[in-house]
Design an enzyme around this catalytic site. Structure first.
Site, short mmCIF file in Angstrom:
data_model
loop_
_atom_site.label_atom_id
_atom_site.label_comp_id
_atom_site.label_asym_id
_atom_site.label_seq_id
_atom_site.Cartn_x
_atom_site.Cartn_y
_atom_site.Cartn_z
N ARG A 78 0.98 -10.75 7.08
CA ARG A 78 0.86 -9.53 6.22
C ARG A 78 2.23 -8.62 6.55
O ARG A 78 2.19 -8.15 7.59
CB ARG A 78 -0.54 -8.78 6.50
CG ARG A 78 -1.55 -9.51 6.04
CD ARG A 78 -2.73 -8.45 6.44
NE ARG A 78 -2.96 -8.06 7.41
CZ ARG A 78 -3.38 -8.54 8.74
NH1 ARG A 78 -3.98 -9.87 8.81
NH2 ARG A 78 -3.27 -7.87 9.69
N ARG B 21 -11.05 -0.43 14.35
CA ARG B 21 -10.88 0.44 13.10
C ARG B 21 -12.20 -0.18 12.06
O ARG B 21 -13.31 0.45 12.02
CB ARG B 21 -9.73 0.10 12.34
CG ARG B 21 -9.30 1.27 11.30
CD ARG B 21 -7.99 1.16 10.77
NE ARG B 21 -7.40 -0.05 10.13
CZ ARG B 21 -5.88 0.09 9.94
NH1 ARG B 21 -5.26 0.86 10.20
NH2 ARG B 21 -5.74 -1.27 9.66
N TYR C 86 15.85 31.41 5.00
CA TYR C 86 14.53 31.88 5.60
C TYR C 86 14.59 32.38 7.07
O TYR C 86 15.18 31.31 7.87
CB TYR C 86 13.24 31.11 5.35
CG TYR C 86 12.91 30.93 3.90
CD1 TYR C 86 12.58 32.11 3.41
CD2 TYR C 86 12.71 29.82 3.29
CE1 TYR C 86 12.01 31.89 1.88
CE2 TYR C 86 12.38 29.48 1.98
CZ TYR C 86 11.93 30.88 1.35
OH TYR C 86 11.45 30.60 -0.13
N LYS D 150 0.92 -1.23 0.10
CA LYS D 150 0.16 -0.06 0.09
C LYS D 150 0.96 1.15 -0.02
O LYS D 150 2.02 1.17 0.40
CB LYS D 150 -0.90 -0.03 1.22
CG LYS D 150 -0.15 0.13 2.54
CD LYS D 150 -1.29 -0.23 3.60
CE LYS D 150 -0.52 -0.25 5.15
NZ LYS D 150 -1.19 -0.71 6.22
N HIS E 90 -6.31 -7.54 12.89
CA HIS E 90 -5.12 -6.80 12.98
C HIS E 90 -4.85 -6.25 14.39
O HIS E 90 -5.62 -5.98 15.10
CB HIS E 90 -5.55 -5.35 11.96
CG HIS E 90 -4.15 -4.77 11.79
ND1 HIS E 90 -2.95 -5.14 11.38
CD2 HIS E 90 -4.00 -3.32 11.88
CE1 HIS E 90 -2.04 -4.30 10.94
NE2 HIS E 90 -2.73 -3.12 11.48
N CYS F 61 14.22 24.65 3.14
CA CYS F 61 13.17 25.35 1.93
C CYS F 61 12.56 24.36 1.50
O CYS F 61 12.64 22.97 1.58
CB CYS F 61 14.09 26.03 0.96
SG CYS F 61 15.23 27.11 1.77
N MET F 62 11.47 24.70 0.43
CA MET F 62 10.75 23.89 -0.25
C MET F 62 11.47 22.96 -1.00
O MET F 62 11.21 21.74 -1.39
CB MET F 62 9.47 24.52 -1.04
CG MET F 62 8.33 23.67 -1.43
SD MET F 62 7.34 24.30 -2.70
CE MET F 62 6.24 25.14 -1.53
N ASP F 63 12.59 23.42 -1.84
CA ASP F 63 12.95 22.60 -2.93
C ASP F 63 14.66 22.38 -2.63
O ASP F 63 15.34 21.73 -3.03
CB ASP F 63 13.21 23.17 -3.97
CG ASP F 63 11.69 23.95 -4.42
OD1 ASP F 63 10.52 22.96 -4.09
OD2 ASP F 63 11.48 24.95 -4.58
C1 LIG Z 1 -0.62 -1.81 6.87
C2 LIG Z 1 -1.20 -2.96 7.27
C3 LIG Z 1 -0.29 -4.15 7.38
C4 LIG Z 1 1.36 -4.22 7.32
O1 LIG Z 1 1.77 -3.76 8.67
P1 LIG Z 1 3.26 -3.74 9.06
O2 LIG Z 1 3.48 -3.23 10.35
O3 LIG Z 1 3.79 -2.64 8.06
O4 LIG Z 1 3.89 -4.84 8.39
C5 LIG Z 1 -1.14 -5.49 7.83
N1 LIG Z 1 -2.17 -5.35 7.93
C6 LIG Z 1 -3.10 -4.37 7.61
C7 LIG Z 1 -4.58 -4.60 7.91
C8 LIG Z 1 -2.79 -2.97 7.37
O5 LIG Z 1 -3.37 -2.13 7.28
#
Ligand SMILES: *Cc1c(COP(=O)(O)O)cnc(C)c1O
Length: 374
Positions: free
Chosen positions: A222, A139, A268, A41, A169, A314-316
């Site tokens: 995951r 969540r 700045y 992601k 999770h 700065c920005m850049d």
């Molecule tokens: C982002 C996410 C993960 C990955 O988590 P890490 O700590 O980066 O391994 C796993 N499960 C869910 C639901 C997530 O949103």
């Protein structure tokens, strides 16, 4: 999107071998039955979603996970054919496209399931889903046995939705205390036992849990932050079962050098005064690239030495103080190794009071990504 040439020397260089090594080492460490879901992601935590997913698949991952429909579609349009799970709630309007593109969605609750069944009424292909169970993250997800039974009464008799997996999770897997994670795991197992049929993929662990608790590995983990070689927290870093290899280096080059003739204000606000004789260099990277303004004072690596960013970022662009004259074009490392020195995302995160995840995803899109590895 694709640029032919990039004239700015500021780049995020991603070593795909590091990703392969992190995924490969995790696979070796986990039980044989546990597969790795590569979490890509947020454009692969800033590393590039497609390139990161490819590297993870080469190292044995079997599924990619993303947060949104657009991220999943991007992977498909870039040629990723492996299973993709969208872990967040997807809008009902995306469901038919998900079936066409073979993208697995998450059921966040029974209301969504009811709407999905309606949406798919006359569909030819079925939708693959994982049921999300909320055991303490607060969540999304099903929170009780009653809610789960309600969900199954909605799904009963429809063939348009196929439950292929279920997951929960952890909220505190990266912290020293283990009790809450243990409670979450137990609550998850209790609800999984209520499924009419055990789904193929039952999974709970994120990186922190995968690296710490083999007992929670189940059918899949995951693997997000760890895949990129970054520890989820300082605590997890202190008890890793194997070395994680950071995959991303943030580099640039000196674009301008000057020596202060008198006391000269820099940047700045004029808050830094260079003393006569000081060598000051300018770098083509700023807060619009992800070098956040409050990283002022952070060191960078030049010729293997740590030198400070001085004055306001700065920005850049930003300015650094050199120990001696060093010419324009000299390579500068902001994150990564140079000589015997190394600056990590964890170091930036600690300096500005955040987590390395936020540093990784803050490296801006305008910073060109370069890839190397076999
Ligand atoms: C982002 C996410 C993960 C990955 O988590 P890490 O700590 O980066 O391994 C796993 N499960 C869910 C639901 C997530 O949103």
């Amino acid at each position: 999107m694709k640029k032919l040439v990039d004239y700015r020397p500021t780049r995020a260089v991603v070593n795909t071998d590091a990703i392969r090594s992190n995924v490969g080492n995790l696979k070796k460490y986990l039980p044989d039955r546990t597969v790795v879901i590569a979490v890509v992601k947020a454009d692969g935590y800033g590393h590039g979603a497609v390139e990161s997913a490819r590297a993870a698949f080469q190292a044995g991952a079997t599924m990619a996970a993303v947060a949104t429909p657009d991220e999943a579609l991007r992977l498909r349009s870039d040629g990723i054919q492996q299973p993709i799970l969208i872990m967040g709630p997807s809008p009902i309007s995306f469901i038919k496209e998900a079936t066409r593109q073979n993208i697995t969605l998450t059921i966040p609750g029974s209301a969504w399931a009811r709407a999905a069944v309606d949406e798919l009424e006359s569909a030819k292909e079925s939708l693959h889903v994982h049921v999300k169970i909320d055991t303490g993250m607060g969540r999304i997800g099903i929170r009780s046995k009653q809610e789960l039974l309600e969900l199954f009464s909605i799904l009963e008799g429809t063939s348009v939705i196929k439950v292929e997996g279920t997951f929960t999770h952890f909220a505190t897997a990266d912290e020293p205390q283990h009790e809450r994670t243990a409670e979450q795991f137990q609550a998850f197992m209790n609800l999984v036992a209520c499924f009419p049929e055990r789904p193929k993929l039952v999974h709970a662990a994120n990186s922190a849990a995968a690296l710490r608790f083999k007992d929670y590995a189940l059918d899949a983990v995951r693997f997000g932050i760890g895949m990129y070689g970054i520890a989820p927290s300082e605590f997890v870093a202190s008890e890793l079962p194997f070395q994680l290899e950071p995959a991303l280096h943030l580099e640039t080059e000196i674009t301008f050098v000057k020596q202060a003739k008198s006391v000269e204000a820099i940047s700045y606000g004029g808050t830094y005064n260079a003393q006569p004789g000081e060598w000051i260099a300018t770098l083509p990277i700023g807060y619009a690239d992800g070098l956040k303004r409050n990283l002022r004072g952070q060191q960078v690596l030049v010729r293997g030495q740590r030198v400070p960013i001085i004055g306001t970022i700065c920005m850049d662009q930003c300015m650094i103080r050199l120990p001696e004259y060093i010419p324009e074009g000299e390579p500068v490392v902001l994150i990564g190794k140079q000589g015997a020195e190394e600056i990590t995302m964890e170091e930036w995160a600690t300096r500005i009071g955040t987590i390395p995840y936020e540093i990784a995803v803050t490296i801006a899109g305008r910073v060109q990504r370069q890839y190397f590895g076999d």
